[in-house]
Design an enzyme around this catalytic site. Sequence first.
Site, PDB file in Angstrom:
ATOM      1  N   GLU A  91      25.062 -39.800  48.533  1.00  0.00           N
ATOM      2  CA  GLU A  91      23.699 -39.267  48.566  1.00  0.00           C
ATOM      3  C   GLU A  91      22.681 -40.393  48.632  1.00  0.00           C
ATOM      4  O   GLU A  91      22.890 -41.447  48.048  1.00  0.00           O
ATOM      5  CB  GLU A  91      23.413 -38.529  47.257  1.00  0.00           C
ATOM      6  CG  GLU A  91      24.241 -37.316  47.054  1.00  0.00           C
ATOM      7  CD  GLU A  91      23.940 -36.666  45.708  1.00  0.00           C
ATOM      8  OE1 GLU A  91      22.999 -37.098  45.015  1.00  0.00           O
ATOM      9  OE2 GLU A  91      24.647 -35.721  45.374  1.00  0.00           O
ATOM     10  N   CYS A 104      16.230 -44.501  47.767  1.00  0.00           N
ATOM     11  CA  CYS A 104      17.191 -44.730  46.692  1.00  0.00           C
ATOM     12  C   CYS A 104      18.573 -44.615  47.302  1.00  0.00           C
ATOM     13  O   CYS A 104      18.911 -43.593  47.887  1.00  0.00           O
ATOM     14  CB  CYS A 104      16.985 -43.672  45.602  1.00  0.00           C
ATOM     15  SG  CYS A 104      18.269 -43.687  44.341  1.00  0.00           S
ATOM     16  N   CYS A 111      31.883 -42.952  40.903  1.00  0.00           N
ATOM     17  CA  CYS A 111      31.569 -44.004  39.951  1.00  0.00           C
ATOM     18  C   CYS A 111      32.620 -43.964  38.851  1.00  0.00           C
ATOM     19  O   CYS A 111      33.135 -42.897  38.518  1.00  0.00           O
ATOM     20  CB  CYS A 111      30.184 -43.756  39.345  1.00  0.00           C
ATOM     21  SG  CYS A 111      29.629 -45.061  38.218  1.00  0.00           S
ATOM     22  N   CYS A 115      29.362 -42.167  32.427  1.00  0.00           N
ATOM     23  CA  CYS A 115      28.226 -41.758  31.578  1.00  0.00           C
ATOM     24  C   CYS A 115      28.215 -40.235  31.398  1.00  0.00           C
ATOM     25  O   CYS A 115      28.386 -39.478  32.354  1.00  0.00           O
ATOM     26  CB  CYS A 115      26.906 -42.224  32.181  1.00  0.00           C
ATOM     27  SG  CYS A 115      26.789 -44.011  32.275  1.00  0.00           S
ATOM     28  N   CYS A 118      25.790 -37.895  33.572  1.00  0.00           N
ATOM     29  CA  CYS A 118      25.634 -38.190  34.999  1.00  0.00           C
ATOM     30  C   CYS A 118      26.650 -37.448  35.856  1.00  0.00           C
ATOM     31  O   CYS A 118      27.842 -37.402  35.523  1.00  0.00           O
ATOM     32  CB  CYS A 118      25.767 -39.693  35.211  1.00  0.00           C
ATOM     33  SG  CYS A 118      25.569 -40.187  36.923  1.00  0.00           S
ATOM     34  N   CYS A 332      21.321 -38.287  40.231  1.00  0.00           N
ATOM     35  CA  CYS A 332      22.486 -38.881  40.903  1.00  0.00           C
ATOM     36  C   CYS A 332      23.667 -37.945  40.999  1.00  0.00           C
ATOM     37  O   CYS A 332      24.134 -37.428  40.006  1.00  0.00           O
ATOM     38  CB  CYS A 332      23.015 -40.065  40.100  1.00  0.00           C
ATOM     39  SG  CYS A 332      21.789 -41.093  39.442  1.00  0.00           S
TER      40      CYS A 332
HETATM   41  N1  SAH Z   1      25.015 -47.149  37.678  1.00  0.00           N
HETATM   42  C1  SAH Z   1      23.643 -47.579  37.663  1.00  0.00           C
HETATM   43  C2  SAH Z   1      22.781 -46.944  38.729  1.00  0.00           C
HETATM   44  C3  SAH Z   1      22.915 -45.489  39.049  1.00  0.00           C
HETATM   45  S1  SAH Z   1      22.199 -44.281  38.019  1.00  0.00           S
HETATM   46  C4  SAH Z   1      23.051 -47.369  36.304  1.00  0.00           C
HETATM   47  O1  SAH Z   1      23.731 -46.859  35.425  1.00  0.00           O
HETATM   48  O2  SAH Z   1      21.923 -47.773  36.091  1.00  0.00           O
HETATM   49  C5  SAH Z   1      20.459 -44.425  38.090  1.00  0.00           C
HETATM   50  C6  SAH Z   1      19.809 -43.976  36.790  1.00  0.00           C
HETATM   51  O3  SAH Z   1      19.843 -42.549  36.632  1.00  0.00           O
HETATM   52  C7  SAH Z   1      20.503 -44.552  35.558  1.00  0.00           C
HETATM   53  O4  SAH Z   1      19.536 -44.962  34.636  1.00  0.00           O
HETATM   54  C8  SAH Z   1      21.263 -43.350  35.048  1.00  0.00           C
HETATM   55  O5  SAH Z   1      21.598 -43.526  33.709  1.00  0.00           O
HETATM   56  C9  SAH Z   1      20.288 -42.236  35.331  1.00  0.00           C
HETATM   57  N2  SAH Z   1      20.837 -40.878  35.334  1.00  0.00           N
HETATM   58  C10 SAH Z   1      22.035 -40.443  35.742  1.00  0.00           C
HETATM   59  N3  SAH Z   1      22.156 -39.126  35.575  1.00  0.00           N
HETATM   60  C11 SAH Z   1      21.006 -38.704  35.030  1.00  0.00           C
HETATM   61  C12 SAH Z   1      20.513 -37.441  34.604  1.00  0.00           C
HETATM   62  N4  SAH Z   1      21.260 -36.338  34.699  1.00  0.00           N
HETATM   63  N5  SAH Z   1      19.260 -37.403  34.099  1.00  0.00           N
HETATM   64  C13 SAH Z   1      18.503 -38.515  34.001  1.00  0.00           C
HETATM   65  N6  SAH Z   1      18.900 -39.717  34.390  1.00  0.00           N
HETATM   66  C14 SAH Z   1      20.154 -39.828  34.884  1.00  0.00           C
END
Ligand code: SAH
Length: 342
Positions: A91, A104, A111, A115, A118, A332
């Site tokens: 995406e 972006c 990944c 997390c 995510c 994401c």
């Molecule tokens: N792996 C990298 C970049 C990708 S995620 C990282 O962890 O920074 C980009 C941002 O979106 C990160 O801060 C991630 O923690 C956040 N993110 C992912 N899913 C999310 C969600 N459901 N709500 C809010 N932020 C989210």
Amino acid sequence: MQDIKSLTLEELINEMKRLGERPFRAKQMYQWMHTRLARSFGDMTDLSLSFREKCAEEYTFTALKLVKTQESALDGTRKYLFELSDGKRIESVWMKYRHGNSVCISSQAGCRMGCAFCASTIGGLERSLTPSEMLDQVYAITLLTGERVSNVVVMGMGEPLDNYDNLLRFITLLTDENGLHISQRNITVSTCGLAPEIRRLADEKLQITLALSLHAPEDAKRKKLMPVANKYSISEVMEACAWYFGQTKRRITFEYSLIKDVNDSKEDAKMLAGLAKKQNCHVNLIPVNPVNERSFVQSDTKTLTAFKKILEDCGVNVTVRREMGRDIDGACGQLRRRYSEE
Ligand code: SAH
């Protein structure tokens, strides 16, 4: 076969020598790929057919296939689902701001960081993207929108520092004066906190912005949200961030997604302020984007405002991220997820 769009101009010049072509061919080919944004060798109509055929035998040429577009009725943000040559899907997002257009991009298909909030990580890591596949997202969106991209944020699917060498090559090509020539200062790389790679990136002394996904102010809580915290403690990551600032003089962004009753207490705000005060940083509060598979809920406005005020009162530079594309699975990995469910 070599991936031609991932080569620097210098490497391409050497390749043209190897093929017995004259060096100016390299410049022409490079321009077709990186400023004229050709989608195949076939597009390069002013190069001889025999030369193009030779290249097609020697090199692969990446191009993204557009699978789906979603446009936000709220703010015009567009989200694209692209397919790579091996069928994997990624995406990318296009956002229009007063100060210019931002894209972006994803750095990996899937990944492996795991997390909890995510969507990108749900199916694990499929594979890392090549430099050309990262560039292709910027190029495809430039062609689709017909507008110049001024800012690139590596905040889509994947952990960019888990694909370090390709990320660096991508930045080299994207900022090259013979290519789109995007300024390093207009590039942001977001990481979940791989401390050794943050230090390595610092030592490259680039002028890009580093964003750290913090999301919790102490280790026990962070471990529950982000498995990477089992590997690198907050203090290790904070030391790496201080090193980054020392080497680059670039202020770090701390990203903090507020999740109701998980990380949004006054205590959390005070601890976060304590961390932020020790850094040259800016804190970006983000209302968590609810993901189907996860039960997280956004903090309410009152809690968000109180949280922000505590940081401000401690003298921390803090903003609340404007939510873009909330109606189009903005977070994401959500679009890919939804599409594969359909
Ligand atoms: N792996 C990298 C970049 C990708 S995620 C990282 O962890 O920074 C980009 C941002 O979106 C990160 O801060 C991630 O923690 C956040 N993110 C992912 N899913 C999310 C969600 N459901 N709500 C809010 N932020 C989210």
